[in-house]
Design a protein around this motif. Structure first.
Motif, short mmCIF file in Angstrom:
data_model
loop_
_atom_site.label_atom_id
_atom_site.label_comp_id
_atom_site.label_asym_id
_atom_site.label_seq_id
_atom_site.Cartn_x
_atom_site.Cartn_y
_atom_site.Cartn_z
N ALA A 77 0.83 -1.21 0.00
CA ALA A 77 0.00 0.00 0.00
C ALA A 77 0.87 1.25 0.00
CB ALA A 77 -0.93 0.00 1.21
N VAL A 78 1.92 1.26 0.79
CA VAL A 78 2.83 2.41 0.82
C VAL A 78 3.50 2.60 -0.53
CG1 VAL A 78 4.96 3.30 1.85
CG2 VAL A 78 3.20 2.32 3.31
N TYR A 79 3.97 1.50 -1.13
CA TYR A 79 4.63 1.58 -2.44
C TYR A 79 3.68 2.20 -3.47
CZ TYR A 79 6.22 0.21 -7.05
OH TYR A 79 6.57 0.24 -8.36
N TYR A 80 2.48 1.68 -3.57
CA TYR A 80 1.55 2.17 -4.60
C TYR A 80 1.08 3.60 -4.28
CZ TYR A 80 1.61 -2.27 -6.98
OH TYR A 80 2.02 -3.37 -7.68
N LEU A 81 0.99 3.94 -3.02
CA LEU A 81 0.65 5.31 -2.66
C LEU A 81 1.76 6.26 -3.09
CD1 LEU A 81 -1.32 7.20 -1.11
CD2 LEU A 81 0.11 6.82 0.88
N VAL A 82 3.00 5.90 -2.78
CA VAL A 82 4.14 6.74 -3.16
C VAL A 82 4.27 6.79 -4.69
CG1 VAL A 82 6.66 6.92 -3.09
CG2 VAL A 82 5.38 6.45 -1.00
N ALA A 83 4.16 5.66 -5.35
CA ALA A 83 4.27 5.63 -6.82
C ALA A 83 3.14 6.42 -7.48
CB ALA A 83 4.25 4.19 -7.33
N GLY A 84 1.98 6.42 -6.86
CA GLY A 84 0.85 7.15 -7.41
C GLY A 84 0.95 8.65 -7.23
N ILE A 85 1.70 9.09 -6.25
CA ILE A 85 1.86 10.52 -5.99
C ILE A 85 3.17 11.05 -6.54
CG2 ILE A 85 2.09 12.24 -4.16
CD1 ILE A 85 0.16 10.54 -2.50
N ALA A 86 4.20 10.22 -6.58
CA ALA A 86 5.55 10.68 -6.94
C ALA A 86 5.65 11.21 -8.36
CB ALA A 86 6.55 9.54 -6.72
N TRP A 87 4.83 10.73 -9.27
CA TRP A 87 4.94 11.20 -10.66
C TRP A 87 4.70 12.69 -10.77
CZ3 TRP A 87 0.85 13.45 -13.21
CH2 TRP A 87 -0.41 13.26 -12.66
N ILE A 88 3.97 13.26 -9.83
CA ILE A 88 3.72 14.70 -9.85
C ILE A 88 5.04 15.46 -9.72
CG2 ILE A 88 2.61 16.60 -8.62
CD1 ILE A 88 0.42 14.53 -7.83
N TRP A 89 5.95 14.95 -8.87
CA TRP A 89 7.23 15.62 -8.66
C TRP A 89 8.30 15.14 -9.63
CZ3 TRP A 89 4.50 14.15 -4.16
CH2 TRP A 89 3.98 15.22 -3.44
N VAL A 90 8.21 13.90 -10.05
CA VAL A 90 9.26 13.34 -10.89
C VAL A 90 9.15 13.85 -12.32
CG1 VAL A 90 10.18 11.21 -11.86
CG2 VAL A 90 9.49 11.29 -9.46
N LEU A 91 7.95 13.86 -12.86
CA LEU A 91 7.77 14.33 -14.23
C LEU A 91 7.66 15.85 -14.24
CD1 LEU A 91 5.11 11.73 -15.40
CD2 LEU A 91 7.57 11.64 -15.71
N PRO A 92 8.24 16.51 -15.21
CA PRO A 92 8.22 17.99 -15.25
C PRO A 92 6.90 18.54 -15.76
CG PRO A 92 9.43 17.15 -17.12
CD PRO A 92 9.04 15.95 -16.29
N LEU A 93 5.81 18.18 -15.11
CA LEU A 93 4.50 18.55 -15.61
C LEU A 93 4.23 20.05 -15.51
CD1 LEU A 93 2.30 15.59 -14.38
CD2 LEU A 93 3.38 15.96 -16.58
N ARG A 94 4.70 20.70 -14.45
CA ARG A 94 4.46 22.14 -14.31
C ARG A 94 5.11 22.88 -15.47
NH1 ARG A 94 6.82 26.65 -12.87
NH2 ARG A 94 5.66 28.27 -11.81
N ARG A 95 6.35 22.52 -15.79
CA ARG A 95 7.05 23.17 -16.88
C ARG A 95 6.34 22.92 -18.21
NH1 ARG A 95 13.25 22.44 -16.77
NH2 ARG A 95 13.40 24.69 -16.77
N MET A 96 5.82 21.72 -18.38
CA MET A 96 5.10 21.40 -19.61
C MET A 96 3.84 22.24 -19.73
SD MET A 96 4.81 19.68 -22.42
CE MET A 96 6.00 18.38 -22.28
#
Length: 70
Positions: free
Chosen positions: A41-60
């Motif tokens: 549950a922790v892994y999938y929670l972190v993986a589900g939220i981490a893409w917001i910070w990992v991928l440069p979506l704000r810049r895009m």
């Protein structure tokens, strides 16, 4: 005003990036499946939220609106 080509291109780039992130997170399911359910549950929670910070979506999104990276 003419429509910008950046919005459709940016949309497809964001969809591709999120799809790749999901495939990467799910590709570890064989390993994660052997963990304790709370750790899963922790892994999938972190993986589900981490893409917001990992991928440069704000810049895009800024680029899609203004044409500048930033």
């Amino acid at each position: 005003m003419t429509p910008s080509w950046r919005k459709p291109v940016g949309m497809f780039v964001i969809l591709a990036a999120v799809t790749i992130w999901c495939v990467l997170a799910a590709s570890l399911s064989a390993v994660v499946g052997g963990w304790h359910p709370l750790l899963q549950a922790v892994y999938y929670l972190v993986a589900g939220i981490a893409w917001i910070w990992v991928l440069p979506l704000r810049r895009m999104l800024v680029w899609m609106e203004t044409g500048r990276w930033g």
